[in-house]
Design an enzyme around this catalytic site. Structure first.
Site, PDB file in Angstrom:
ATOM      1  N   ASP A  42      29.953-164.917 -30.378  1.00  0.00           N
ATOM      2  CA  ASP A  42      31.249-164.452 -30.877  1.00  0.00           C
ATOM      3  C   ASP A  42      31.516-163.023 -30.410  1.00  0.00           C
ATOM      4  O   ASP A  42      32.599-162.477 -30.622  1.00  0.00           O
ATOM      5  CB  ASP A  42      31.367-164.600 -32.401  1.00  0.00           C
ATOM      6  CG  ASP A  42      30.428-163.698 -33.169  1.00  0.00           C
ATOM      7  OD1 ASP A  42      29.533-163.076 -32.549  1.00  0.00           O
ATOM      8  OD2 ASP A  42      30.588-163.605 -34.406  1.00  0.00           O
ATOM      9  N   SER A  43      30.520-162.411 -29.716  1.00  0.00           N
ATOM     10  CA  SER A  43      30.772-161.127 -29.047  1.00  0.00           C
ATOM     11  C   SER A  43      31.888-161.262 -28.024  1.00  0.00           C
ATOM     12  O   SER A  43      32.381-160.264 -27.500  1.00  0.00           O
ATOM     13  CB  SER A  43      29.494-160.621 -28.366  1.00  0.00           C
ATOM     14  OG  SER A  43      28.952-161.620 -27.529  1.00  0.00           O
ATOM     15  N   ASP A  81      27.793-169.912 -30.887  1.00  0.00           N
ATOM     16  CA  ASP A  81      27.798-169.097 -32.109  1.00  0.00           C
ATOM     17  C   ASP A  81      28.817-169.638 -33.110  1.00  0.00           C
ATOM     18  O   ASP A  81      29.933-170.014 -32.710  1.00  0.00           O
ATOM     19  CB  ASP A  81      28.257-167.684 -31.701  1.00  0.00           C
ATOM     20  CG  ASP A  81      27.478-166.595 -32.400  1.00  0.00           C
ATOM     21  OD1 ASP A  81      26.625-166.898 -33.229  1.00  0.00           O
ATOM     22  OD2 ASP A  81      27.736-165.421 -32.057  1.00  0.00           O
ATOM     23  N   LYS A 111      24.067-170.884 -33.255  1.00  0.00           N
ATOM     24  CA  LYS A 111      23.485-169.667 -33.838  1.00  0.00           C
ATOM     25  C   LYS A 111      24.315-169.289 -35.061  1.00  0.00           C
ATOM     26  O   LYS A 111      25.547-169.461 -35.035  1.00  0.00           O
ATOM     27  CB  LYS A 111      23.483-168.504 -32.829  1.00  0.00           C
ATOM     28  CG  LYS A 111      22.929-167.215 -33.447  1.00  0.00           C
ATOM     29  CD  LYS A 111      22.772-166.107 -32.427  1.00  0.00           C
ATOM     30  CE  LYS A 111      24.056-165.349 -32.158  1.00  0.00           C
ATOM     31  NZ  LYS A 111      24.671-164.686 -33.342  1.00  0.00           N
ATOM     32  N   GLU A 180      18.441-158.272 -34.381  1.00  0.00           N
ATOM     33  CA  GLU A 180      19.292-157.262 -33.739  1.00  0.00           C
ATOM     34  C   GLU A 180      19.144-155.885 -34.389  1.00  0.00           C
ATOM     35  O   GLU A 180      19.201-155.759 -35.620  1.00  0.00           O
ATOM     36  CB  GLU A 180      20.766-157.722 -33.801  1.00  0.00           C
ATOM     37  CG  GLU A 180      21.709-156.734 -33.126  1.00  0.00           C
ATOM     38  CD  GLU A 180      23.090-157.297 -32.827  1.00  0.00           C
ATOM     39  OE1 GLU A 180      23.334-158.504 -33.068  1.00  0.00           O
ATOM     40  OE2 GLU A 180      23.942-156.518 -32.352  1.00  0.00           O
TER      41      GLU A 180
HETATM   42  O1  KIV Z   1      27.593-162.756 -30.333  1.00  0.00           O
HETATM   43  C1  KIV Z   1      26.643-162.341 -29.664  1.00  0.00           C
HETATM   44  O2  KIV Z   1      26.722-162.160 -28.452  1.00  0.00           O
HETATM   45  C2  KIV Z   1      25.385-162.095 -30.366  1.00  0.00           C
HETATM   46  C3  KIV Z   1      24.287-161.469 -29.581  1.00  0.00           C
HETATM   47  C4  KIV Z   1      24.586-160.045 -29.375  1.00  0.00           C
HETATM   48  C5  KIV Z   1      22.968-161.718 -30.161  1.00  0.00           C
HETATM   49  O3  KIV Z   1      25.269-162.355 -31.509  1.00  0.00           O
END
Ligand code: KIV
Length: 270
Positions: A42-43, A81, A111, A180
């Site tokens: 979700d980044s 995610d 995730k 993290e």
């Molecule tokens: O959303 C994401 O990219 C993450 C990573 C930074 C672990 O959660």
């Protein structure tokens, strides 16, 4: 193709490599190189959708980008995610959202930004065959509660709570844990305690693997967190290409004869 079982077995063996990707061309390169895991994180909210946090990212955003990554790759394990509020409210809805990413988009696992509230969900998903990667330490979906993105687990009570949560998620069936922005000695303690692999980001060298955001690694972002590292200058390369194109159009060098064609039959139009 590696499975979540293969990844489980890699704990303590050779380091697991993981990068985020949000589109087909980036995912194809990551897959060709042989990186173990792509996280459709979700980044994407900050990295490619222009938001200043991950909170506005929707299930539709993650689903469409997961599909693109899956279609462009052959060997890499794809983890999608679960975005803010797509889980953690109603269990049935959370299971449905996670399942959609596997069933409709072809992800291998999900995730989840984890806490005490996601232990039961991790068990429910694992029970129905949806592998879960837990995410502890800094969980960016809590930005409003945390007032930013500070280091986590910096005092004994917080460190012990993080260890307990990691063990609870392992017991609930998680196949790996992302940790993290925590001290590297806390990450080492968690890695020591768990049988499943730990994948660190800003958590030092003692995890079983590492993950970074691909736009940071490629040098596309105008800001990256201090624990990240640029391994390229894709932004500079893109800029040079765009400038060359602009110059070529303005000077008349593009398009040249090799980029155009003339049709004999319509010569008399001129
Ligand atoms: O959303 C994401 O990219 C993450 C990573 C930074 C672990 O959660």
């Amino acid at each position: 193709m590696p499975t979540t079982r293969d990844l489980r077995r890699r704990a303590g063996e050779d380091p697991i490599t993981m990068l985020t990707a949000y589109d087909a061309p980036t995912a194809a390169v990551i897959d060709e190189v042989g990186i173990d895991v792509i996280l459709v994180g979700d980044s994407m909210g900050n990295a490619v959708l222009g938001y200043d946090s991950t909170l506005p990212v929707t299930m539709e955003d993650v689903a469409s980008r997961t599909g693109a990554v899956v279609r462009a790759t052959e060997d890499v394990l794809v983890v999608a995610d679960l975005p803010f509020l797509s889980f953690g409210v109603e269990q049935a809805e959370s299971v449905h959202n996670a399942g959609r990413l596997l069933k409709e988009e072809g992800a291998d696992a999900v995730k989840i930004e984890s806490g005490p509230h996601t232990v039961a969900l991790t068990e429910a998903l694992s029970d129905v065959g949806i592998p879960v990667m837990a995410h502890l330490g800094l969980t960016p979906q809590h930005v409003n509660e945390l007032g930013g993105y500070p280091r986590q687990g910096t005092d004994r009570a917080a460190a012990e709570e993080t260890i307990e949560l990691a063990e609870a998620h392992e017991d609930a069936g998680a196949f790996a844990v992302v940790i993290e922005h925590v001290p590297s000695n806390l990450a080492a303690a968690i890695t020591d305690r768990l049988e499943i692999p730990t994948i660190g980001i800003g958590a030092g060298p003692h995890c079983d693997g590492q993950v970074l955001v691909s736009t940071d690694v490629l040098g596309m972002a105008d800001w990256s967190p201090p624990f990240s590292k640029r391994f390229g200058d894709v932004r500079g390369e893109m800029r040079r290409a765009v400038e060359s194109y602009q110059e070529a159009v303005k000077s008349g060098d593009f398009p040249g004869p090799e980029h155009s064609h003339v049709e004999e039959d319509i010569e008399d139009l001129e």
